[in-house]
Design an enzyme around this catalytic site. Sequence first.
Site, PDB file in Angstrom:
ATOM      1  CG  HIS A 169     -13.244 -22.543  10.902  1.00  0.00           C
ATOM      2  ND1 HIS A 169     -13.528 -21.219  10.708  1.00  0.00           N
ATOM      3  CD2 HIS A 169     -11.616 -22.404  11.469  1.00  0.00           C
ATOM      4  CE1 HIS A 169     -12.729 -20.548  10.554  1.00  0.00           C
ATOM      5  NE2 HIS A 169     -11.403 -21.118  11.033  1.00  0.00           N
TER       6      HIS A 169
ATOM      7  CG  ASP B 203     -17.075 -20.421  10.389  1.00  0.00           C
ATOM      8  OD1 ASP B 203     -16.969 -20.909  11.478  1.00  0.00           O
ATOM      9  OD2 ASP B 203     -15.631 -20.417   9.590  1.00  0.00           O
TER      10      ASP B 203
ATOM     11  CB  SER C  38     -10.192 -18.095  12.194  1.00  0.00           C
ATOM     12  OG  SER C  38     -10.270 -18.317  10.762  1.00  0.00           O
TER      13      SER C  38
HETATM   14  N1  ARG Z   1     -10.041 -21.396   5.243  1.00  0.00           N
HETATM   15  C1  ARG Z   1     -10.453 -21.144   6.465  1.00  0.00           C
HETATM   16  C2  ARG Z   1      -9.401 -21.187   7.545  1.00  0.00           C
HETATM   17  O1  ARG Z   1      -8.295 -21.174   7.093  1.00  0.00           O
HETATM   18  C3  ARG Z   1     -11.854 -22.142   7.234  1.00  0.00           C
HETATM   19  C4  ARG Z   1     -11.138 -23.661   7.446  1.00  0.00           C
HETATM   20  C5  ARG Z   1     -12.296 -24.345   7.989  1.00  0.00           C
HETATM   21  N2  ARG Z   1     -13.247 -24.683   6.886  1.00  0.00           N
HETATM   22  C6  ARG Z   1     -13.061 -25.861   6.024  1.00  0.00           C
HETATM   23  N3  ARG Z   1     -13.985 -25.860   5.231  1.00  0.00           N
HETATM   24  N4  ARG Z   1     -12.003 -26.528   5.979  1.00  0.00           N
HETATM   25  O2  ARG Z   1      -9.272 -21.361   8.765  1.00  0.00           O
HETATM   26  N1  ASP Z   2      -9.433 -19.559   8.062  1.00  0.00           N
HETATM   27  C1  ASP Z   2      -8.363 -18.951   8.669  1.00  0.00           C
HETATM   28  C2  ASP Z   2      -8.289 -19.193  10.325  1.00  0.00           C
HETATM   29  O1  ASP Z   2      -8.875 -20.157  10.785  1.00  0.00           O
HETATM   30  C3  ASP Z   2      -8.110 -17.506   8.628  1.00  0.00           C
HETATM   31  C4  ASP Z   2      -7.221 -17.217   7.421  1.00  0.00           C
HETATM   32  O2  ASP Z   2      -6.415 -17.973   6.729  1.00  0.00           O
HETATM   33  O3  ASP Z   2      -7.690 -16.335   6.540  1.00  0.00           O
HETATM   34  O4  ASP Z   2      -7.485 -18.518  10.843  1.00  0.00           O
END
Ligand code: ARG
Ligand code: ASP
Length: 716
Positions: free
Chosen positions: A85, A221, A651
């Site tokens: 991502h 990921d 991330s």
């Molecule tokens: N929750 C994770 C973060 O905040 C992954 C976000 C990307 N993935 C998604 N399905 N939107 O970055």
């Molecule tokens: N998914 C988040 C990021 O892209 C990480 C988190 O919020 O724990 O940095």
Amino acid sequence: MKRWIAVLFIVVYSTLGVKAKEGMWIPILLEKYNIEEMQQMGFKLTAEDIYSVNKACMKDAVVLFGSGCTGELISDQGLLITNHHCGYRAIQSHSSVEHDYLTDGFWAKSRDEELPNDNLSVTFLKSMKDVTNEVMEGISDDLSEEEKDKIIEKNISSIKKEAIKDTHYKAELKPFFHSNQYFLFINEVYKDIRLVGAPPSAIGKFGGDTDNWMWPRHTGDFSLFRIYANKDNQPAEYAADNVPYKPGKHFAISMKGVQEDDFTMVFGYPGSTEQYAPSNHLTMITQKINPELIDVRTRKLEIIDSYKSDPAIRIKYAAKDASISNSWKRWIGEIRGLEKLDAINKKKDFEAGFKSWAASTNKYEDIFDEYDRLYEDYGDYRLVYYYINEVIFRNGAEMVRASSYLDKLVREFKKPKPDSVMVNLYKAEARSSFEKLFKDYHKPLDKEMTAMLLSIYQQRMKPEFLPDIYNEIQKKHKNNIEKYVDKLFAKSVFAEPELVFSFIDKFSAKSINKVQRDPAYVLYSSFYNLYRNKVAVVYGELNSKIEGLNKRYMAAQMEYQDDKVFYPDANLTLRVSYGKVRAYEPRDGVLYKNTTTLEGIIEKDNPDIYDYRVPERLKELHKNKDYGKYEVDGTVPVCFIATNHTTGGNSGSPVINANGELIGINFDRAWEGVMSDLMFNPVQCRNITLDIRYVLFLIDKFAGAGYLLEEMDIVM
Ligand code: ARG
Ligand code: ASP
């Protein structure tokens, strides 16, 4: 009283057996505050192995990837790993119908096939230091706040300038502890970053928004890049003859995997947290801001959902859907997590003690009266500020927003003598913005979204925050928003690609009127003027008053709890979080294990659900149990959880074992613990890590790109 609370905490924590360590710690202070505890928890190396300016150390292998993720070096030839991502935009930018790397994945078979990326850089930290005294030079109590700010600003700019004099480094100077402390960072920025490999989205984004923020998780990921340098190993713009960067240090990769209670460390760039905010802030977030934003985003997602059965529209809206959903889901989790923690009352109890202490300080006794006063208005302004963003700017009314893409052109033509070079430039910019818009656009959806946003805004915002356009809707359309929106889309030149592009091509001074009378632009300006004239200024002032108070409150908390070691809020600077691999209980009676495996991917497989379509090749490997050396107990490990305190920006961070080896890539947090940005709960907060063995399995067995493993140091 204070001591007593501390004792109580130790007792409670140790009876639960929770050895989680809250905090995102400053690398140069590990020796002083953390290393002893880290070693007690199992870490076998020293603070110097993590951060040093005298020898190669872990910091030399960690980068800020782009402007909001982390990445790390995994070979001596500049090979870097981060999340899928995080690399998404780069992968997407190289994708077309003929080469759909998002769908099919991408693997460069040789260095020549690695793909350069405009606008992607990675930043290495060379050194950091506390420069609080230098920043404060010339500050005395008799100066006004404005005078102080001016001096500080001047000091900051001269410290930065001096620090990088005659070098190619970049300097950053950031406030910590709400401007009670300042640190200087000397960075080196590399700009030739090439895409090396990425799994298909069905792996890299497996589980999609359904599984996002959730455990148990099975997302692969990750993506791979390579840093290129000039012949002297220094940063350079892209050039075909640049060479792979030779890092001072890269991580060895461990095949050992994890067990419950194993030490883990996350080293990366957490973006922002608010650990020391007053209860007023939590009340505002949980009772006012989050519920409203959740509501408006629920409606957005419902509209997008209702179009998803058409695959073309689903693809067009995939990235928007993901971005709307990501914060939406986190906000819901945040409220739940804070409630479960009884966070507001915990803060209030703390504040009661603080207030009675502050009463005798002659310095801090007014803090909470001030907070109470400021937060009375702050909530309203913050809400309308965010709401206008939701309506117009953040995946809101797309065509309406796009009507402002001609602003620069209009401004140029308003000049007595428009510059033809600038005119051509602005035309090209406008064309490319509209191309981007229409590439992922579905007019009926945007129309429905626009009508929904206009009516919910009208229902929810106070009358003084309604822009003029609502008078017109009232007068001309008897407040029938749908009719108004029908007309808007029928009449605006911005709703039809052919019209827009020919309008841009032929744009001249005479076109200005046409833009300004266009119904989409009229609507846009109406919101924008409200935003600029009525909202942003007051919101900005309130923010800076609150920040001024936060600074005093932070200093006061540090005096009040003078035996506590504080860690600063995240601010996108390099930090260390440490903890342990740990299962958890999301709800009463439910226990989540600490690891997931390939079996879970096969269990989730469902061709009817887009997020759960497992690639045939992966199913085949599973069926034949063709796991090679990545097999553990008859399957392949996929993800694991631990108690590291992380946030957005972490991330892609390396997750490191007791020996300093890479065991995984951090990519998310479990939903029950996402309130950790405001208050950490060791029992519920878990960071989610992609097991490095799944990465190697995918590269080697799934993608047939095993040649990439040859440059890595894989240890058993
Ligand atoms: N929750 C994770 C973060 O905040 C992954 C976000 C990307 N993935 C998604 N399905 N939107 O970055
Ligand atoms: N998914 C988040 C990021 O892209 C990480 C988190 O919020 O724990 O940095």
